[in-house]
Design a protein around this motif. Structure first.
Motif, PDB file in Angstrom:
ATOM      1  N   TYR A 186       0.827  -1.221   0.000  1.00 43.74           N
ATOM      2  CA  TYR A 186       0.000   0.000   0.000  1.00 43.74           C
ATOM      3  C   TYR A 186       0.862   1.272   0.000  1.00 43.74           C
ATOM      4  N   LYS A 187       1.865   1.311  -0.863  1.00 43.73           N
ATOM      5  CA  LYS A 187       2.815   2.428  -0.796  1.00 43.73           C
ATOM      6  C   LYS A 187       2.125   3.776  -1.004  1.00 43.73           C
ATOM      7  N   GLU A 188       1.238   3.831  -2.023  1.00 42.40           N
ATOM      8  CA  GLU A 188       0.580   5.116  -2.308  1.00 42.40           C
ATOM      9  C   GLU A 188      -0.348   5.522  -1.171  1.00 42.40           C
ATOM     10  N   GLU A 189      -1.017   4.516  -0.626  1.00 44.24           N
ATOM     11  CA  GLU A 189      -1.944   4.812   0.452  1.00 44.24           C
ATOM     12  C   GLU A 189      -1.199   5.326   1.687  1.00 44.24           C
ATOM     13  N   LEU A 190      -0.062   4.671   1.972  1.00 45.73           N
ATOM     14  CA  LEU A 190       0.747   5.121   3.111  1.00 45.73           C
ATOM     15  C   LEU A 190       1.173   6.572   2.917  1.00 45.73           C
ATOM     16  N   ALA A 191       1.566   6.895   1.683  1.00 49.05           N
ATOM     17  CA  ALA A 191       1.995   8.271   1.396  1.00 49.05           C
ATOM     18  C   ALA A 191       0.831   9.242   1.579  1.00 49.05           C
ATOM     19  N   ALA A 192      -0.352   8.814   1.100  1.00 53.43           N
ATOM     20  CA  ALA A 192      -1.528   9.683   1.235  1.00 53.43           C
ATOM     21  C   ALA A 192      -1.889   9.890   2.704  1.00 53.43           C
ATOM     22  N   TRP A 193      -1.813   8.829   3.490  1.00 56.26           N
ATOM     23  CA  TRP A 193      -2.112   8.958   4.924  1.00 56.26           C
ATOM     24  C   TRP A 193      -1.120   9.921   5.573  1.00 56.26           C
ATOM     25  N   ALA A 194       0.171   9.751   5.207  1.00 53.22           N
ATOM     26  CA  ALA A 194       1.207  10.587   5.830  1.00 53.22           C
ATOM     27  C   ALA A 194       0.998  12.052   5.507  1.00 53.22           C
ATOM     28  N   SER A 195       0.477  12.334   4.292  1.00 51.36           N
ATOM     29  CA  SER A 195       0.351  13.737   3.877  1.00 51.36           C
ATOM     30  C   SER A 195      -0.882  14.413   4.460  1.00 51.36           C
ATOM     31  N   ARG A 196      -1.783  13.637   5.118  1.00 54.22           N
ATOM     32  CA  ARG A 196      -2.990  14.260   5.692  1.00 54.22           C
ATOM     33  C   ARG A 196      -2.651  15.198   6.837  1.00 54.22           C
ATOM     34  N   GLY A 197      -1.593  14.862   7.570  1.00 54.36           N
ATOM     35  CA  GLY A 197      -1.244  15.715   8.691  1.00 54.36           C
ATOM     36  C   GLY A 197      -1.874  15.294  10.000  1.00 54.36           C
ATOM     37  N   ASP A 198      -2.939  14.454   9.957  1.00 53.99           N
ATOM     38  CA  ASP A 198      -3.528  14.015  11.225  1.00 53.99           C
ATOM     39  C   ASP A 198      -3.244  12.548  11.514  1.00 53.99           C
ATOM     40  N   LEU A 199      -2.315  11.964  10.755  1.00 54.44           N
ATOM     41  CA  LEU A 199      -1.871  10.605  11.033  1.00 54.44           C
ATOM     42  C   LEU A 199      -0.350  10.610  11.065  1.00 54.44           C
ATOM     43  N   ASP A 200       0.227   9.875  12.018  1.00 57.27           N
ATOM     44  CA  ASP A 200       1.676   9.739  12.075  1.00 57.27           C
ATOM     45  C   ASP A 200       2.026   8.394  11.443  1.00 57.27           C
ATOM     46  N   VAL A 201       2.718   8.405  10.326  1.00 60.62           N
ATOM     47  CA  VAL A 201       3.000   7.173   9.587  1.00 60.62           C
ATOM     48  C   VAL A 201       4.502   6.923   9.552  1.00 60.62           C
ATOM     49  N   GLY A 202       4.930   5.742   9.985  1.00 55.79           N
ATOM     50  CA  GLY A 202       6.341   5.367   9.926  1.00 55.79           C
ATOM     51  C   GLY A 202       6.522   4.081   9.151  1.00 55.79           C
ATOM     52  N   VAL A 203       7.531   4.063   8.310  1.00 55.97           N
ATOM     53  CA  VAL A 203       7.773   2.891   7.476  1.00 55.97           C
ATOM     54  C   VAL A 203       9.245   2.529   7.579  1.00 55.97           C
ATOM     55  N   THR A 204       9.524   1.220   7.668  1.00 52.96           N
ATOM     56  CA  THR A 204      10.922   0.790   7.733  1.00 52.96           C
ATOM     57  C   THR A 204      11.088  -0.531   6.997  1.00 52.96           C
ATOM     58  N   VAL A 205      12.312  -0.818   6.578  1.00 53.15           N
ATOM     59  CA  VAL A 205      12.604  -2.106   5.932  1.00 53.15           C
ATOM     60  C   VAL A 205      13.788  -2.757   6.650  1.00 53.15           C
ATOM     61  N   ASP A 206      13.809  -4.098   6.600  1.00 51.57           N
ATOM     62  CA  ASP A 206      14.923  -4.817   7.221  1.00 51.57           C
ATOM     63  C   ASP A 206      16.209  -4.626   6.424  1.00 51.57           C
ATOM     64  N   ARG A 207      16.075  -4.715   5.101  1.00 53.74           N
ATOM     65  CA  ARG A 207      17.257  -4.573   4.244  1.00 53.74           C
ATOM     66  C   ARG A 207      16.943  -3.561   3.151  1.00 53.74           C
ATOM     67  N   ALA A 208      17.776  -2.558   3.019  1.00 57.66           N
ATOM     68  CA  ALA A 208      17.530  -1.521   2.014  1.00 57.66           C
ATOM     69  C   ALA A 208      18.120  -1.931   0.675  1.00 57.66           C
ATOM     70  N   ASP A 209      17.698  -1.256  -0.371  1.00 57.02           N
ATOM     71  CA  ASP A 209      18.397  -1.361  -1.648  1.00 57.02           C
ATOM     72  C   ASP A 209      18.783   0.046  -2.073  1.00 57.02           C
ATOM     73  N   THR A 210      19.298   0.191  -3.304  1.00 55.81           N
ATOM     74  CA  THR A 210      19.839   1.491  -3.703  1.00 55.81           C
ATOM     75  C   THR A 210      18.760   2.554  -3.846  1.00 55.81           C
ATOM     76  N   THR A 211      17.485   2.115  -4.015  1.00 53.65           N
ATOM     77  CA  THR A 211      16.422   3.103  -4.217  1.00 53.65           C
ATOM     78  C   THR A 211      15.886   3.643  -2.896  1.00 53.65           C
ATOM     79  N   TRP A 212      16.256   3.017  -1.797  1.00 49.23           N
ATOM     80  CA  TRP A 212      15.570   3.299  -0.533  1.00 49.23           C
ATOM     81  C   TRP A 212      16.306   4.361   0.280  1.00 49.23           C
ATOM     82  N   LEU A 213      15.596   5.427   0.584  1.00 48.32           N
ATOM     83  CA  LEU A 213      16.201   6.492   1.372  1.00 48.32           C
ATOM     84  C   LEU A 213      15.578   6.587   2.766  1.00 48.32           C
TER      85      LEU A 213
END
Lengths: 284, 660
Positions: free
Chosen positions: B539-566
């Motif tokens: 749900y990447k787009e949905e997570l982004a939309a939730w985060a941009s609302r301003g009334d939800l605190d959204v945190g995302v993490t991965v165990d192993r990153a790749d070159t695209t992941w900041l």
């Protein structure tokens, strides 16, 4: 939405190593279903049915028999390379079979005693299950394999579901069939509690103990059953010998034979460990 | 009982007790066999007294009995005329009311992908059970509670039960493994029968326990029993009770046993236990089952078959990706024994054991539960529904309206039902998704829609792989929503912490939907999602939309990153172990792999969220989905029926325990 119709027919091979061909015969014995199967599967290699030979690649190859000769050792590696999925069928391929009895004995002495010209017989010192040499993707157990299980395997292969081949004890099938336990009611030693189901509990239905031809089930507590046979009045060697049949070389049974005695061809009082070949990587 | 199987209250017409001379017993067998009934009773076969068809007195075990001890049964000839002078053998009546194998349903998938589901109808035979003991009546009563107690019921069992006339025979010859006295089920019959017989030297005392039984007794035309005959009968019963004694101290056994989950004895038993399933197979109350599909070679027509299954097999507690919640034999033995004698009481208000002793006699290595119970949980002392006639849920055909790929192996399907039913109003956490010829799998609802739902499915086994490959317009079978979901209302006026690991995130999404629909009813909302790699995030787009609302605190993490992941790298708990919120006002909803849940729960507890405010969704092997097959049991719960969402407070020390 429905994939089965559009995919090409799977290529199936049947390959024979050291065996009696009885498991291949079970495939032929499917009779009514065999034609339907042949319409849906390309059977490209099947020595019991046709002398036509085709090398792989195979989508599925059924391997019958133990690895008993240097030539078979080459064959099994070649077949593995050519097969997407390799399935062993029968006690020989899955556990070494009857011929693995020689693993307890002096192979050269056996050969000299049996053959007039032992120098013509090229064989490995031991007969091993296929999984001791190459990765095996699935097993159909039994001596011979069970026709219903084979049909279930084929139906599952064609429909893409998991084959229903339970890892439970023979006892489970025996009790569903409403049979009376021969061990408890008649004192007949029975390998059913430690043996994988699949035969429909055939032998206990005829007042015989299970001979273990489907081999040990998962976590088979063969040591406890062996001890119970002794408690029922068998000598340790007699008890050990009960495990030393079609699948005696399979580890949990082999360990009991080592513990109690009764290794094939070995007089009472001598209980050597079976020969070890320093087997092989790639086993499962 | 032919009427009302569940209410086993005796409505004794009490027309007195008659006497049937032995020479006239055939008359009773003939009467029982009227109306197309087959009489099933004791008969000698394969070295034991088993239950089979009885047409004549000569079919009965005349003069026969059996010696029984742990792991041993031998027929003995008493050289007398009695028909019922034996203790129960390997067969139980379960076989006749709850068959070892049963075809449940048929499903089809045609060449266009249309699917259909239908039941298999069975002709239910009319039977008369002859020779039912007190312990066996108790066992039938327990099965009534389990299979008919609701909310879901086994209608096949109900019909078989109602179609069976019960002729009980008072026990006079207990066996060496009996302990009904300890379990409070015998040896005296206390109801549940249509006719009751007491075998005496010359004949039978006969009385009735139901209207139908009274009719049969009346037709026998008996003379009244004499005082001496009645005394002979009661003396036999007293002698039987004395012979059994009281081998198991049952007072407080429930608590004593559950306090010994860590006893070293479990491992010692496992050294002997063959995990062969004989104890459960001969048990008259064990009810666990599995289903599998048989199909034709094309997978067009499939039959769903149910068979007795046993908690001693590895497959019984296996889950996807090779996991197993009871990997060791000691785990499985503990499950069986603690269920029979403890958690069964929590679930069904009765012990699961009737003390018939079959599991002792028929254990090939003679493990004796009487001995084990006294060893594991020795006594100090002291000790202790609303039925809904709803059958297991029907499978409805749903259409795939949209398919959205989430990752390389995961998709979200939007499904709707063509019957126009308002699915959004049905409670429940998950559905069973059925594919003809392939199988049935539980999938959590990841969004509720007005006419259906969204399911996010990862390709793991054959059925889930098939479902993830469905295209728009395809058909698939769905049960009604099942199980208890997240108590979102309980979070009103609270802060909310939502933590989802991997495929544990989809079941949490409806909570976010609910919060967004009534945002003002909730306090701060923190949503945390962890995945193995960036490409496994859902749900990447949905997570982004939730985060941009301003009334939800959204945190995302991965165990192993790749070159695209900041973004963040690390386990999910690192997102909030130092976050600036106050746990004392929060409610947490957590779902993911077991280990992730354990780590999350301890971090949340450290942040001040108490156990009654931490809710988790448990993963177990779910097969029937309605609490009838036994696979998903955890302590006193069936995960499918009582869960899958539980508060930690509810789970108590069951949570996080190995092998339970």
């Amino acid at each position: 939405m429905v994939r089965a119709t559009s995919t090409p027919r799977p290529r199936l091979g049947v390959v024979k190593l050291a065996s009696c061909d009885g498991c291949q015969l079970m495939l032929l014995n499917l009779e009514d279903a065999l034609l339907s199967i042949a319409e849906r599967i390309d059977i490209v290699e099947f020595p019991e049915a046709t002398s036509h030979r085709s090398s792989g690649p195979y989508d599925v190859v059924l391997v019958e028999g133990a690895v008993s000769t240097p030539e078979q050792l080459e064959t099994i590696h070649e077949v593995r390379r050519e097969a997407k999925s390799l399935v062993t069928i029968g006690a020989c391929a899955t556990a070494g079979g009857i011929q693995a009895m020689r693993n307890w004995a002096n192979h050269d002495a056996f050969r000299a005693a049996v053959y007039a010209h032992p120098e013509y017989v090229e064989s490995l010192a031991t007969a091993q299950p296929v999984s001791d040499y190459v990765k095996v993707d699935g097993e159909l157990r039994g001596c011979p394999i069970n026709g219903d299980q084979l049909l279930e395997f084929v139906a599952a292969l064609l429909t893409g579901r998991r084959a229903n081949l339970p890892d439970e004890a023979v006892c489970a099938a025996c009790k569903r069939a409403g049979r009376v336990c021969v061990m408890v009611a008649q004192g007949i030693p029975c390998l059913g509690p430690v043996t994988m189901t699949g035969c429909g509990a055939l032998c206990p239905g005829f007042d015989r103990g299970c001979y273990g031809c489907f081999g040990p089930r998962e976590q088979a507590n063969a040591a406890s059953l062996g001890a119970q046979f002794v408690a029922m009045g068998q000598t340790p060697v007699e008890a050990g010998r009960l495990f030393a049949g079609f699948t005696g070389y399979a580890p949990p049974f082999r360990d009991v034979i080592t513990e109690l005695g009764g290794a094939p061809g070995i007089p009472a009082g001598h209980a050597p460990s079976p020969a070890s070949t320093g087997t092989p990587s790639g086993g499962n | 009982m032919t009427s009302s199987a569940v209410t086993t209250v005796t409505t004794e017409p009490r027309r007195g007790t008659g006497f049937l001379p032995r020479a006239e017993f055939q008359h009773l067998i003939d009467l029982l066999g009227e109306d197309g009934r087959t009489v099933i009773g004791p008969t000698v076969a394969d070295g034991a007294i088993v239950y089979g068809e009885v047409r004549a007195v000569s079919d009965l075990p005349v003069g026969m009995g059996a010696e029984q001890s742990p792991g041993r049964y031998r027929l003995v000839d008493h050289h007398d005329e009695r028909y019922f002078a034996y203790a129960v053998g390997p067969t139980s009546w379960k076989r006749f009311v709850f068959p070892p194998t049963l075809d449940l349903a048929e499903s089809h998938r045609d060449e266009h992908g249309h699917v259909s589901f239908g039941p298999v109808h069975h002709e239910i035979p009319k039977l008369a059970f002859l020779g039912v003991r007190a312990c066996e009546l108790a066992a039938l009563g327990i099965e009534d509670r389990v299979l008919l107690g609701g909310p879901y019921t086994d209608e096949d069992f109900r019909k078989r039960r109602e179609h069976a006339l019960i002729v009980a025979v008072q026990c006079a010859e207990p066996g060496g493994t009996c302990f009904c006295t300890s379990m409070g089920t015998g040896p005296g019959v206390r109801g549940g029968h249509d006719v009751l017989l007491v075998e005496l030297a010359d004949g039978f005392l006969v009385s009735s326990g139901s209207e139908e039984g009274a009719g049969i007794v009346a037709r026998l035309g008996l003379s009244a029993a004499t005082e001496d005959q009645l005394v002979e009968g009661s003396d036999q019963l007293v002698a039987a009770r004395d012979r059994i004694g009281d081998p198991v101290a049952t007072a407080g056994l429930h608590d004593r046993l559950l306090a010994k989950l860590d006893s070293p004895r479990w491992a010692e038993i496992a050294d002997r236990c063959l995990a062969c399933t004989n104890c459960t197979a001969v048990c008259p109350t064990c009810f666990c089952t599995s289903v599998s599909q048989r199909s034709d070679l094309d997978g067009r027509t499939a039959v769903t078959e149910r068979r007795w299954d046993f908690c001693f097999t590895k497959g019984f507690s296996a889950v996807a990706l090779g996991g197993n919640f009871r990997p060791r034999v000691q785990d499985r033995y503990r499950q069986w024994l603690t269920h029979k004698f403890a958690t069964w009481i929590d679930q069904f208000g009765t012990s699961g054991c009737v003390g018939c002793g079959r599991c002792i006699t028929w254990c090939p290595v003679g493990i004796d539960v009487r001995e084990e119970l006294n060893l594991i949980a020795p006594p100090p002392v002291l000790g202790t529904e609303a039925q809904v006639a709803a059958h297991a849920p029907r499978t409805s055909v749903f259409h795939v309206d949209a398919v959205r790929p989430e990752t390389h192996d995961t998709v979200t399907l939007a499904l709707s039902t063509p019957d126009g039913m308002d699915w959004s109003r049905l409670h429940g956490e998950f559905v069973m998704v059925s594919v003809p010829a392939i199988g049935s799998i539980p999938i959590s609802i990841s969004r509720r829609l007005p006419t259906g739902m969204e399911l996010t499915v990862r390709a793991v086994g054959p059925a889930s792989t098939f479902v993830t490959g469905l295209e728009r317009g395809a058909e698939v079978g769905l049960s009604a929503p099942l199980g208890h979901g997240w108590p979102v209302e309980a979070a009103h006026d609270h802060d909310v912490v939502i933590v989802g690991g991997g495929m544990g995130f989809p079941p949490l999404r409806p909570i976010v939907d609910e919060i967004l629909a009534h945002r003002a009813s909730f306090g701060e909302v923190h949503i945390y999602h962890g995945a193995r790699t960036p490409s496994d995030l859902l749900y990447k787009e949905e997570l982004a939309a939730w985060a941009s609302r301003g009334d939800l605190d959204v945190g995302v993490t991965v165990d192993r990153a790749d070159t695209t992941w900041l973004g963040r790298v690390g386990v999910v708990t690192q997102l909030f172990d130092h976050a600036r919120w106050d746990g004392s006002k929060a409610i947490a909803f957590v779902c993911g792999p077991e280990r992730m849940i354990q780590a999350t729960v301890s971090t949340l507890a450290a942040r001040g969220i108490t156990q009654d405010r931490i809710f988790i969704s448990m993963e177990r092997h779910m097969e029937c989905g309605v609490g009838l097959c036994g696979h998903c049991q955890v302590g006193p719960f069936f995960v499918c029926k009582d869960g899958p969402v539980f508060s930690l407070a509810q789970l108590g020390d069951v949570f996080g325990r190995e092998g339970i």
